[in-house]
Structure formats: structure tokens, C-alpha cells
Design a protein around this motif. Structure first.
Motif, PDB file in Angstrom:
ATOM      1  N   LEU A 181      -2.278 -21.694  -6.947  1.00  0.00           N
ATOM      2  CA  LEU A 181      -1.117 -21.137  -7.649  1.00  0.00           C
ATOM      3  C   LEU A 181       0.139 -21.151  -6.787  1.00  0.00           C
ATOM      4  O   LEU A 181       1.203 -20.740  -7.256  1.00  0.00           O
ATOM      5  CB  LEU A 181      -1.429 -19.699  -8.083  1.00  0.00           C
ATOM      6  N   GLY A 182       0.003 -21.581  -5.551  1.00  0.00           N
ATOM      7  CA  GLY A 182       1.151 -21.557  -4.664  1.00  0.00           C
ATOM      8  C   GLY A 182       1.380 -20.163  -4.101  1.00  0.00           C
ATOM      9  O   GLY A 182       0.670 -19.214  -4.426  1.00  0.00           O
ATOM     10  N   PRO A 183       2.384 -19.993  -3.259  1.00  0.00           N
ATOM     11  CA  PRO A 183       2.653 -18.669  -2.677  1.00  0.00           C
ATOM     12  C   PRO A 183       3.126 -17.693  -3.741  1.00  0.00           C
ATOM     13  O   PRO A 183       3.822 -18.066  -4.685  1.00  0.00           O
ATOM     14  CB  PRO A 183       3.749 -18.950  -1.640  1.00  0.00           C
ATOM     15  N   CYS A 184       2.730 -16.450  -3.606  1.00  0.00           N
ATOM     16  CA  CYS A 184       3.137 -15.407  -4.553  1.00  0.00           C
ATOM     17  C   CYS A 184       4.645 -15.165  -4.410  1.00  0.00           C
ATOM     18  O   CYS A 184       5.162 -15.040  -3.299  1.00  0.00           O
ATOM     19  CB  CYS A 184       2.368 -14.121  -4.289  1.00  0.00           C
ATOM     20  N   PRO A 185       5.371 -15.096  -5.526  1.00  0.00           N
ATOM     21  CA  PRO A 185       6.813 -14.863  -5.444  1.00  0.00           C
ATOM     22  C   PRO A 185       7.175 -13.439  -5.035  1.00  0.00           C
ATOM     23  O   PRO A 185       8.333 -13.153  -4.756  1.00  0.00           O
ATOM     24  CB  PRO A 185       7.299 -15.166  -6.863  1.00  0.00           C
ATOM     25  N   LYS A 186       6.182 -12.549  -5.005  1.00  0.00           N
ATOM     26  CA  LYS A 186       6.459 -11.160  -4.649  1.00  0.00           C
ATOM     27  C   LYS A 186       6.006 -10.862  -3.231  1.00  0.00           C
ATOM     28  O   LYS A 186       5.294 -11.646  -2.600  1.00  0.00           O
ATOM     29  CB  LYS A 186       5.783 -10.215  -5.655  1.00  0.00           C
ATOM     30  N   LEU A 187       6.406  -9.730  -2.734  1.00  0.00           N
ATOM     31  CA  LEU A 187       6.199  -9.366  -1.338  1.00  0.00           C
ATOM     32  C   LEU A 187       4.782  -8.854  -1.102  1.00  0.00           C
ATOM     33  O   LEU A 187       4.306  -7.959  -1.797  1.00  0.00           O
ATOM     34  CB  LEU A 187       7.212  -8.293  -0.933  1.00  0.00           C
ATOM     35  N   HIS A 188       4.097  -9.433  -0.113  1.00  0.00           N
ATOM     36  CA  HIS A 188       2.809  -8.940   0.367  1.00  0.00           C
ATOM     37  C   HIS A 188       3.053  -8.270   1.714  1.00  0.00           C
ATOM     38  O   HIS A 188       3.348  -8.941   2.705  1.00  0.00           O
ATOM     39  CB  HIS A 188       1.817 -10.089   0.532  1.00  0.00           C
ATOM     40  N   ASN A 189       2.932  -6.963   1.752  1.00  0.00           N
ATOM     41  CA  ASN A 189       3.255  -6.214   2.954  1.00  0.00           C
ATOM     42  C   ASN A 189       2.059  -5.355   3.344  1.00  0.00           C
ATOM     43  O   ASN A 189       1.631  -4.481   2.587  1.00  0.00           O
ATOM     44  CB  ASN A 189       4.488  -5.332   2.692  1.00  0.00           C
ATOM     45  N   GLU A 190       1.493  -5.621   4.521  1.00  0.00           N
ATOM     46  CA  GLU A 190       0.304  -4.888   4.953  1.00  0.00           C
ATOM     47  C   GLU A 190       0.578  -3.401   5.114  1.00  0.00           C
ATOM     48  O   GLU A 190      -0.283  -2.559   4.848  1.00  0.00           O
ATOM     49  CB  GLU A 190      -0.216  -5.473   6.268  1.00  0.00           C
ATOM     50  N   GLY A 191       1.796  -3.057   5.555  1.00  0.00           N
ATOM     51  CA  GLY A 191       2.140  -1.647   5.708  1.00  0.00           C
ATOM     52  C   GLY A 191       2.114  -0.923   4.373  1.00  0.00           C
ATOM     53  O   GLY A 191       1.622   0.208   4.267  1.00  0.00           O
ATOM     54  N   LEU A 192       2.650  -1.560   3.334  1.00  0.00           N
ATOM     55  CA  LEU A 192       2.637  -0.951   2.007  1.00  0.00           C
ATOM     56  C   LEU A 192       1.215  -0.855   1.457  1.00  0.00           C
ATOM     57  O   LEU A 192       0.867   0.107   0.776  1.00  0.00           O
ATOM     58  CB  LEU A 192       3.515  -1.762   1.049  1.00  0.00           C
ATOM     59  N   LYS A 193       0.382  -1.854   1.746  1.00  0.00           N
ATOM     60  CA  LYS A 193      -1.002  -1.809   1.283  1.00  0.00           C
ATOM     61  C   LYS A 193      -1.753  -0.666   1.957  1.00  0.00           C
ATOM     62  O   LYS A 193      -2.550   0.035   1.318  1.00  0.00           O
ATOM     63  CB  LYS A 193      -1.708  -3.140   1.560  1.00  0.00           C
ATOM     64  N   THR A 194      -1.488  -0.465   3.244  1.00  0.00           N
ATOM     65  CA  THR A 194      -2.110   0.658   3.951  1.00  0.00           C
ATOM     66  C   THR A 194      -1.644   1.976   3.348  1.00  0.00           C
ATOM     67  O   THR A 194      -2.443   2.912   3.167  1.00  0.00           O
ATOM     68  CB  THR A 194      -1.751   0.605   5.446  1.00  0.00           C
ATOM     69  N   GLU A 195      -0.366   2.052   3.027  1.00  0.00           N
ATOM     70  CA  GLU A 195       0.166   3.257   2.401  1.00  0.00           C
ATOM     71  C   GLU A 195      -0.495   3.503   1.043  1.00  0.00           C
ATOM     72  O   GLU A 195      -0.844   4.638   0.697  1.00  0.00           O
ATOM     73  CB  GLU A 195       1.680   3.134   2.228  1.00  0.00           C
ATOM     74  N   TYR A 196      -0.696   2.442   0.276  1.00  0.00           N
ATOM     75  CA  TYR A 196      -1.317   2.595  -1.037  1.00  0.00           C
ATOM     76  C   TYR A 196      -2.773   3.039  -0.902  1.00  0.00           C
ATOM     77  O   TYR A 196      -3.236   3.928  -1.630  1.00  0.00           O
ATOM     78  CB  TYR A 196      -1.246   1.269  -1.801  1.00  0.00           C
ATOM     79  N   ASP A 197      -3.505   2.424   0.028  1.00  0.00           N
ATOM     80  CA  ASP A 197      -4.908   2.792   0.225  1.00  0.00           C
ATOM     81  C   ASP A 197      -5.050   4.253   0.651  1.00  0.00           C
ATOM     82  O   ASP A 197      -6.041   4.912   0.313  1.00  0.00           O
ATOM     83  CB  ASP A 197      -5.554   1.887   1.276  1.00  0.00           C
ATOM     84  N   ALA A 198      -4.084   4.749   1.405  1.00  0.00           N
ATOM     85  CA  ALA A 198      -4.154   6.127   1.892  1.00  0.00           C
ATOM     86  C   ALA A 198      -3.629   7.143   0.877  1.00  0.00           C
ATOM     87  O   ALA A 198      -3.781   8.351   1.075  1.00  0.00           O
ATOM     88  CB  ALA A 198      -3.361   6.257   3.198  1.00  0.00           C
ATOM     89  N   ALA A 199      -3.020   6.672  -0.202  1.00  0.00           N
ATOM     90  CA  ALA A 199      -2.436   7.574  -1.196  1.00  0.00           C
ATOM     91  C   ALA A 199      -3.525   8.304  -1.974  1.00  0.00           C
ATOM     92  O   ALA A 199      -4.654   7.837  -2.098  1.00  0.00           O
ATOM     93  CB  ALA A 199      -1.529   6.798  -2.150  1.00  0.00           C
ATOM     94  N   SER A 200      -3.169   9.447  -2.495  1.00  0.00           N
ATOM     95  CA  SER A 200      -4.115  10.236  -3.287  1.00  0.00           C
ATOM     96  C   SER A 200      -4.285   9.622  -4.676  1.00  0.00           C
ATOM     97  O   SER A 200      -3.482   8.808  -5.118  1.00  0.00           O
ATOM     98  CB  SER A 200      -3.610  11.675  -3.419  1.00  0.00           C
ATOM     99  N   SER A 201      -5.340  10.037  -5.355  1.00  0.00           N
ATOM    100  CA  SER A 201      -5.588   9.546  -6.715  1.00  0.00           C
ATOM    101  C   SER A 201      -4.443   9.921  -7.642  1.00  0.00           C
ATOM    102  O   SER A 201      -4.090   9.156  -8.552  1.00  0.00           O
ATOM    103  CB  SER A 201      -6.904  10.117  -7.251  1.00  0.00           C
ATOM    104  N   HIS A 202      -3.852  11.091  -7.413  1.00  0.00           N
ATOM    105  CA  HIS A 202      -2.726  11.540  -8.247  1.00  0.00           C
ATOM    106  C   HIS A 202      -1.521  10.611  -8.082  1.00  0.00           C
ATOM    107  O   HIS A 202      -0.874  10.238  -9.072  1.00  0.00           O
ATOM    108  CB  HIS A 202      -2.342  12.973  -7.872  1.00  0.00           C
ATOM    109  N   GLU A 203      -1.238  10.240  -6.815  1.00  0.00           N
ATOM    110  CA  GLU A 203      -0.112   9.335  -6.572  1.00  0.00           C
ATOM    111  C   GLU A 203      -0.363   7.964  -7.189  1.00  0.00           C
ATOM    112  O   GLU A 203       0.530   7.363  -7.815  1.00  0.00           O
ATOM    113  CB  GLU A 203       0.121   9.208  -5.065  1.00  0.00           C
TER     114      GLU A 203
END
Length: 293
Positions: free
Chosen positions: A58-80
Motif C-alpha cells: 500500500l506504500g507508506p502511510c500518509p499519516k504520522l506513525h509516532n512511537e511516543g504517541l503509541k506509548t501514550e495510547y497504550d498507557a492510557a486508561s480505558s476511559h480515555e
């Protein structure tokens, strides 16, 4: 020289995705809800990462892949996570590519069907075989009756007619079998379409070739996507999707309504039997092996 190479790489991938680029770390102050952020990457696996260096790249994703944001999402609560609703965007993203794959599978199946001329030939042979069956049965009855009446010479002539009809029938049956074996573009290779990734498979392939397919990157990518979609869809069934303002560049560009995946004619796997697991192959009996046809 290095600056020129970096500039070229920025043009190909986008400056935001380069290591050390302006948005590579959390210091860039890109909020997790920014429309430029790939929500499939945060909530699971971006489809663009599943098929690199395959026929379905599919080629490179046009959106941003950011490991810091992924870590933040994984650490977020179920409510968030429920408030952000990224999993709904992930489902819509997967649905789009699954639907495209299903359309390819249907198209490939149609290409393997018999042509109108092959159908006419088959029907003609079947009709001839049916007529010969009637001739044979009637001839046998007449031969039996003539023998009982003592008309031996006539009975022998009728028997020869029955025997010739049997030979003709056997010849037509061989023609019918040959037509069935070679009809359609699949020909003697007996092609079949993989119902997970849409690739053509030959029923004559040995286990090694089948293993190469079922453990190939493209097949495993679609198998993983289908399995993830099915599991996530069941987990979120009945939950109202969270409303969030993506702006014009959000994941809503695929055109799917919130909560509409897998319902009606637009979503999901189209009722196909997912072979489950990572490899997507069936085992026959207790002896293992791949899904032979």
C-alpha cells in the motif's frame, strides 16, 4: 550530500515520519487527537505496515506513525481510550481493505467460471448421454423379448446396436470428463482462489508450495487483519461510537458511518469462513497438512 539525501527522503516519506524530524518525539507537541496521526497505528497495526514488499504493498502511510504517541495510547486508561474512540477508526480502516480484498476474491472467482460456450458443450454432451442411456435400456428390453420369442437373428442385431450405443456413451463420458477438467481459464492447473487473501492457488501444488503461500507475508497480513477485525468487532458490539471531531483529514474519508461495519451489505468479511489463526490454513483430520482441495 547528506542534506540532499535527507531532503529527498523527506519528499518521499514526509518530514514528520523521519527519525529526528520535527514530529518524531513527544517534544514536537503533536496532540494524540491530531488528525494527522494514524489512529490504526495507535490502536493496533496500520494496514500499510502489513503488506510491505508484497503484491498488495500500500506504500507508506500518509499519516504520522509516532512511537511516543503509541506509548501514550497504550498507557492510557480505558476511559480515555473510549473517549478518543480510535478503535472505531481502526475498525473502519480495516473494513475498507477487507472489503477491497473480498471484491478481488469475487472477481477472481468469476474469472474461473466456465464460459458460455463451455456450458453449451457440457449441456450438449449431457443430453447425448441421456439419449444413449434410453436407447441402451430400450434395446436391452427388446433383445430380451426377441430372445424369448425365438427371433434369435433379430435379437443378435439388436444386441449389436446396444453394444455400439454403449461404446458411444463411454466416448461421450470421456469427452465430458475432459471438458470438466480443462474448462475455464484455470485449465489443467485446477486453479482455486484463496478465500483469505485472494491469490490463485493450484490444487496440484505440493505441501511446500502451499506452505509458502499460507505463511507468506500477504496471506498472513490479511489473516491477521480479518482475525483482528472479527475479535474487535465482537468486543465493541453494542457500544455507541465516541464522537470526535477529526476535521476534513480524519479517518472518516472512507465513507463508512460510525458503528456501521459488518452490518448490511457494506462491511466485514462478507460472510466468508475465516480459516482462523495466524496462518489461515485448514488441517485435515489428525494428520496435519495444509488445506488441500
Amino acid at each position: 550530500m547528506a542534506a540532499e539525501q535527507r531532503k529527498l527522503l523527506e519528499q518521499l516519506m514526509g518530514a514528520d515520519q523521519l527519525i529526528g524530524g520535527p514530529s518524531s518525539g513527544r517534544n514536537a507537541q503533536v496532540p494524540i487527537t491530531d488528525p494527522k496521526v494514524c489512529r490504526s497505528y495507535l490502536a493496533g497495526t496500520c494496514p500499510h505496515d502489513l503488506f510491505t514488499n508484497t503484491k498488495q504493498d500500500l506504500g507508506p502511510c500518509p499519516k504520522l506513525h509516532n512511537e511516543g504517541l503509541k506509548t501514550e495510547y497504550d498507557a492510557a486508561s480505558s476511559h480515555e481510550k473510549a473517549k478518543w474512540g480510535f478503535e472505531y477508526d481502526y475498525l473502519r480502516d480495516m473494513q475498507k481493505y477487507i472489503d477491497e480484498c473480498n471484491r478481488r476474491i469475487d472477481s477472481a472467482q468469476r474469472r474461473l467460471e466456465k464460459t458460455p460456450d463451455e456450458i453449451r458443450q457440457t449441456n450438449h454432451l449431457l443430453a447425448q448421454i441421456s439419449d444413449l442411456n434410453k436407447t441402451i435400456n430400450t434395446g436391452l428390453e427388446e433383445t430380451s423379448v426377441l430372445g424369448e420369442l425365438g427371433a434369435v437373428s433379430t435379437a443378435i442385431d439388436e444386441f449389436y446396436k446396444v453394444r455400439n450405443a454403449k461404446h458411444q456413451k463411454e466416448s461421450l463420458e470421456r469427452d465430458l470428463k475432459a471438458l470438466a477438467d480443462t474448462s475455464g481459464p484455470s485449465g489443467h492447473q485446477k486453479l482455486q482462489v484463496c478465500d483469505v487473501c485472494g491469490a490463485y492457488l493450484s490444487r496440484l501444488d505440493n505441501d511446500r508450495r502451499l506452505a509458502d503461500h499460507f505463511f507468506g507475508k500477504m496471506h498472513l497480513g490479511y489473516a491477521k487483519m480479518r482475525e483482528t477485525y472479527s475479535v474487535l468487532q465482537k468486543e465493541m458490539k453494542g457500544q455507541p461510537p465516541s464522537r470526535h471531531d477529526d476535521g476534513p483529514s480524519g479517518r472518516g474519508e472512507s465513507g463508512f458511518d460510525d458503528g456501521g461495519w459488518g452490518q448490511g451489505g457494506g462491511g466485514g468479511y462478507g460472510g466468508r469462513a475465516f480459516r482462523g489463526g495466524g496462518g489461515g490454513y485448514r488441517r485435515r483430520g489428525g494428520g496435519g497438512g495444509y488445506g488441500r482441495w
